[in-house]
Design a protein around this motif. Structure first.
Motif: not given
Ligand code: FAD
Length: 291
Positions: A58, A115, A117, A132, A152, A156, A165, A172
């Protein structure tokens, strides 16, 4: 079938005993801008390899709507298990809730909670969800969906180091995630050390390897510039060598991903998730090579 059931399935051995044998296969596609029928054809080819499900990416810019629309259209045409990717950044809680309800009502069982980008312009965006893990908690509270999350293997891009990370990954998992889908990687050793670090952190859910067959120079160099993904020397040399020769790049991409996948099978990974880029050819060839 829910993620937790998919990755717990065992296969029947010749000796009549059920044991874990092969990794579960799944595919990622993205909503096409045009030519939906072409995508359906590609999915039909991939379907013959019996994937557990197909995930649909998405865009965080349109609050998951294109992904849901594509999912609805595929569901109308094909009988296949679908897992939408679902981002939360910049979304309002009530919109997330109504999209989740809609997905559950049409029979979706699994979701990849992300989450997304961070947009360049942070002004006027809703801050109902920061990370997330907030989304995972919300989905768990509001629905019966089985939840996958992103991992990652080399950290990340925003994280100061891999350990931090993984601490964040654990948030999560503690909030209710049931499987980790990794970012694509080309160095299996990095993936194997990641598994070790994740297990050392007390995380026990399945870690599904993300494999992408390379087909195109510009696409791959762009992806590499946006994420922490190391490239083995041999791969780097071939990427440069076949820069202007997509056919040779594709064939090399198939060989490299087949080699990677075979190593993962030998190491007994629970699942391999192929980033198909909406094309069946490379992924089908890899599966012919390894299954
Ligand atoms: P999070 O898990 O929230 O992490 C983001 C950053 O914040 C990381 O550096 C983490 O270490 C840090 N963090 C997390 N939780 C906390 C906390 N509680 N306190 C402090 N720091 C924290 N993007 C799209 O837009 N569409 C897609 O369809 C899509 N599909 C993907 C599928 C896969 C398999 C992967 C690996 C990535 C995908 N992405 C997609 C990319 C993703 O949205 C980005 O990498 C985004 O920057 C991070 O998302 P996340 O869910 O990993 O975030």
């Amino acid at each position: 079938m829910k993620l937790r059931e998919i990755y717990a399935q065992k296969d029947l051995r010749h000796n009549g005993i059920y044991e874990w044998v092969k990794p579960k296969i799944s595919f990622e596609i993205f909503p096409p801008q045009k030519d939906f029928d072409k995508l359906l054809n590609e999915i039909n080819i991939l379907k013959s390899y019996n994937p557990e499900f197909i995930s649909i990416t998405c865009s965080s810019k349109n609050t998951n709507n294109t992904s849901i629309e594509t999912l609805k259209n595929i569901k109308k045409e094909l009988d296949i298990n679908l897992m939408p990717h679902f981002t939360c950044i910049g979304s309002k809680k009530e919109d997330i809730k109504s999209n989740l309800n809609y997905l559950e009502n049409i029979g979706v069982e699994n979701i990849l909670a992300l989450r997304g980008d961070e947009p360049e312009n942070q002004e006027n965006i809703y801050k109902d969800f920061r990370y997330a893990n907030d989304l995972v908690k919300f989905i768990k509270q509001e629905t019966n969906l089985s939840i996958g999350v992103a991992g990652y293997p080399e950290g990340h891009i925003e994280a100061p180091d891999i350990y931090t990370d993984i601490e964040n990954l654990k948030k999560k998992v503690d909030a209710g995630a049931e499987a980790i889908f990794t970012q694509l990687f080309f160095n299996n050793d990095k993936f194997f050390s990641y598994i070790q670090l994740v297990r050392d952190a007390g995380i026990e859910i399945p870690i599904i390897a993300g494999i992408m067959p390379i087909v195109n120079y510009h696409q791959i160099t762009k992806m590499l510039s946006l994420a922490k993904i190391s490239v083995p020397k041999v791969l780097q040399e071939k990427i440069e060598k076949y820069k202007d020769d997509e056919k040779s790049m594709t064939e090399f991409g198939i060989d490299f991903a087949s080699y990677q996948s075979q190593q993962l099978i030998d190491a007994e990974v629970k699942g391999i998730h192929f980033y198909t880029l909406n094309r069946s050819y490379s992924t089908a060839q890899i599966l012919e090579n390894i299954l």
